[in-house]
Design a protein around this motif. Structure first.
Motif, mmCIF file in Angstrom:
data_model
loop_
_atom_site.group_PDB
_atom_site.id
_atom_site.type_symbol
_atom_site.label_atom_id
_atom_site.label_comp_id
_atom_site.label_asym_id
_atom_site.label_seq_id
_atom_site.Cartn_x
_atom_site.Cartn_y
_atom_site.Cartn_z
ATOM 1 N N GLU A 172 0.839 -1.192 0.000
ATOM 2 C CA GLU A 172 0.000 0.000 0.000
ATOM 3 C C GLU A 172 0.875 1.243 0.000
ATOM 4 O OE1 GLU A 172 -3.087 0.415 -0.408
ATOM 5 O OE2 GLU A 172 -3.977 -1.553 -0.033
ATOM 6 N N PRO A 173 0.567 2.228 -0.844
ATOM 7 C CA PRO A 173 1.381 3.443 -0.878
ATOM 8 C C PRO A 173 1.165 4.340 0.331
ATOM 9 C CG PRO A 173 -0.451 3.623 -2.411
ATOM 10 C CD PRO A 173 -0.468 2.224 -1.896
ATOM 11 N N THR A 174 -0.017 4.293 0.917
ATOM 12 C CA THR A 174 -0.302 5.048 2.141
ATOM 13 C C THR A 174 -1.121 4.163 3.085
ATOM 14 O OG1 THR A 174 -2.350 6.004 1.268
ATOM 15 C CG2 THR A 174 -0.306 7.268 0.936
ATOM 16 N N VAL A 175 -0.987 4.422 4.370
ATOM 17 C CA VAL A 175 -1.635 3.578 5.379
ATOM 18 C C VAL A 175 -2.197 4.458 6.494
ATOM 19 C CG1 VAL A 175 -1.231 1.834 7.162
ATOM 20 C CG2 VAL A 175 -0.192 1.565 4.911
ATOM 21 N N ASP A 176 -3.393 4.060 6.997
ATOM 22 C CA ASP A 176 -3.967 4.645 8.200
ATOM 23 C C ASP A 176 -3.749 3.666 9.352
ATOM 24 O OD1 ASP A 176 -4.904 6.751 6.681
ATOM 25 O OD2 ASP A 176 -6.933 5.925 6.502
ATOM 26 N N VAL A 177 -3.504 4.202 10.544
ATOM 27 C CA VAL A 177 -3.340 3.376 11.735
ATOM 28 C C VAL A 177 -4.309 3.878 12.799
ATOM 29 C CG1 VAL A 177 -1.756 2.528 13.510
ATOM 30 C CG2 VAL A 177 -0.887 3.020 11.211
ATOM 31 N N ASP A 178 -5.170 2.987 13.272
ATOM 32 C CA ASP A 178 -6.153 3.314 14.301
ATOM 33 C C ASP A 178 -6.146 2.222 15.360
ATOM 34 O OD1 ASP A 178 -7.791 5.608 12.871
ATOM 35 O OD2 ASP A 178 -7.558 3.991 11.397
ATOM 36 N N THR A 179 -6.645 2.559 16.528
ATOM 37 C CA THR A 179 -6.882 1.513 17.522
ATOM 38 C C THR A 179 -8.175 0.792 17.160
ATOM 39 O OG1 THR A 179 -8.201 2.890 19.017
ATOM 40 C CG2 THR A 179 -5.798 2.966 19.270
ATOM 41 N N ALA A 180 -8.359 -0.405 17.728
ATOM 42 C CA ALA A 180 -9.570 -1.162 17.463
ATOM 43 C C ALA A 180 -10.809 -0.425 17.975
ATOM 44 C CB ALA A 180 -9.469 -2.536 18.117
ATOM 45 N N GLU A 181 -10.602 0.495 18.916
ATOM 46 C CA GLU A 181 -11.717 1.275 19.450
ATOM 47 C C GLU A 181 -12.021 2.504 18.609
ATOM 48 O OE1 GLU A 181 -9.065 0.321 21.267
ATOM 49 O OE2 GLU A 181 -10.039 -1.379 22.252
ATOM 50 N N GLY A 182 -11.216 2.708 17.544
ATOM 51 C CA GLY A 182 -11.491 3.809 16.644
ATOM 52 C C GLY A 182 -10.676 5.068 16.866
ATOM 53 N N ARG A 183 -9.693 5.010 17.759
ATOM 54 C CA ARG A 183 -8.842 6.178 17.973
ATOM 55 C C ARG A 183 -7.800 6.249 16.871
ATOM 56 N NH1 ARG A 183 -5.751 8.329 23.376
ATOM 57 N NH2 ARG A 183 -4.339 9.765 22.304
ATOM 58 N N ALA A 184 -7.687 7.397 16.222
ATOM 59 C CA ALA A 184 -6.729 7.567 15.132
ATOM 60 C C ALA A 184 -5.317 7.751 15.689
ATOM 61 C CB ALA A 184 -7.115 8.762 14.275
ATOM 62 N N ILE A 185 -4.396 6.955 15.163
ATOM 63 C CA ILE A 185 -2.980 7.095 15.518
ATOM 64 C C ILE A 185 -2.240 7.855 14.420
ATOM 65 C CG2 ILE A 185 -0.854 5.865 16.066
ATOM 66 C CD1 ILE A 185 -2.992 5.586 18.203
ATOM 67 N N ALA A 186 -2.490 7.511 13.161
ATOM 68 C CA ALA A 186 -1.838 8.191 12.036
ATOM 69 C C ALA A 186 -2.730 8.080 10.813
ATOM 70 C CB ALA A 186 -0.466 7.575 11.765
ATOM 71 N N ARG A 187 -2.637 9.069 9.933
ATOM 72 C CA ARG A 187 -3.461 9.115 8.732
ATOM 73 C C ARG A 187 -2.601 9.317 7.484
ATOM 74 N NH1 ARG A 187 -6.877 6.900 10.663
ATOM 75 N NH2 ARG A 187 -9.016 7.452 11.208
#
Length: 299
Positions: free
Chosen positions: A168-183
């Motif tokens: 993937e050229p770009t990735v989102d990282v979130d917690t399983a509870e929906g908190r955004a870590i990185a976009r």
């Protein structure tokens, strides 16, 4: 007629030979022992100021590599790592200030094989960096990330994301509870560090077509890097690497200098002085005893 009694030759020559041998030994050992006694004692506390570097292998289809770190000034190899596999991140290597070249060659390559990648780094006082090789083998790239090991607030952890996935050229990282870590983190880049509550996290990794999940542990007081990688099935996964557990756990160790040696203090090691004195004393006692024996044999 008075008969002169001849002393057996072996009775005088043996102690004389031993005497000469010990005398020669004492003469040879004395400078060496004194040199040991006066040699500077190695001391990390008094080592020359420097920084730190570590190496990350983030190319999924590149076999294990051997890594060399060479000082640009003088060309000395100051550190080597063998069989660094995909996803591996080395410990921090303490280095004197200066410019270094990091080279990677396949672990099973011939000794004269050309590196698959080379990357120069500038090591500054008190600054840690991460040298990473990433991408598919046909388009292997390198980059240098500046690390920040500042401690988080009490009960917090600090974490950043390094995007090294090739699917993937770009990735989102979130917690399983929906908190955004990185976009929208592009491949080959790192986010800034962010403070998060310490604890165990279940992460969701999402790209345009692929996704994945990973469980990570972020202890209180820790500083970590979350490396986004490819798993064996071609999906997204992540690996958390602790950069520093607390501010007191900044990377430590003997400084590797451009000459390939460890910096040392100018203090004399007390143990070396005692050992040298004992060695010289023993030799002198032995020499004196043999002299007395030799003189009796010729009397």
């Amino acid at each position: 007629m008075t008969r002169m009694t001849e002393t057996p030759r072996s009775s005088t020559r043996a102690p004389r030979r031993a005497l000469r041998g010990l005398a020669l030994t004492a003469a040879a050992v004395m400078p060496l022992a004194l040199g040991v006694a006066l040699a500077p004692a190695a001391s990390a506390a008094s080592a020359a100021p420097g920084g730190w570097a570590r190496v990350a292998h983030l190319s999924p289809d590149t076999k294990s590599v051997d890594v060399q770190m060479t000082a640009l000034s003088g060309g000395a190899v100051v550190y080597e790592l063998d069989d660094v596999a995909y996803g591996a991140v080395s410990d921090y290597i303490p280095l004197a200030e200066g410019t270094y070249v990091v080279s990677m060659v396949p672990s099973d390559a011939a000794d004269d094989a050309e590196p698959v990648v080379q990357q120069s780094i500038d090591v500054a006082e008190g600054e840690p960096v991460t040298v990473a090789a990433y991408g598919r083998n046909a388009e292997l790239r390198t980059t240098v990330f500046e690390d920040d090991l500042s401690a988080p607030d009490e009960g917090q952890a600090r974490v950043r994301v390094v995007q090294a996935s090739t699917v993937e050229p770009t990735v989102d990282v979130d917690t399983a509870e929906g908190r955004a870590i990185a976009r929208d983190v592009p491949t080959g880049t790192a986010t800034d560090y962010a403070a998060v509550p310490a604890g165990s996290w279940d992460l969701e990794l999402t790209g345009a077509d692929e996704s994945g999940s990973s469980a990570v542990d972020l202890p209180a007081g820790s500083v970590s890097t979350l490396f986004v990688l490819d798993d064996a099935a071609g999906a997204l996964t992540a690996r958390a690497v602790t950069d520093s557990a607390t501010l007191a756990d900044m990377p430590v160790g003997g400084i590797h200098t451009g000459g390939g040696s460890t910096a040392a203090s100018s203090e004399v090691a007390p143990g070396a002085v005692v050992g040298a004195a004992a060695l010289l004393g023993g030799l002198l006692v032995a020499v004196a005893a043999l002299r007395r024996r030799a003189s009796k044999g010729t009397a």
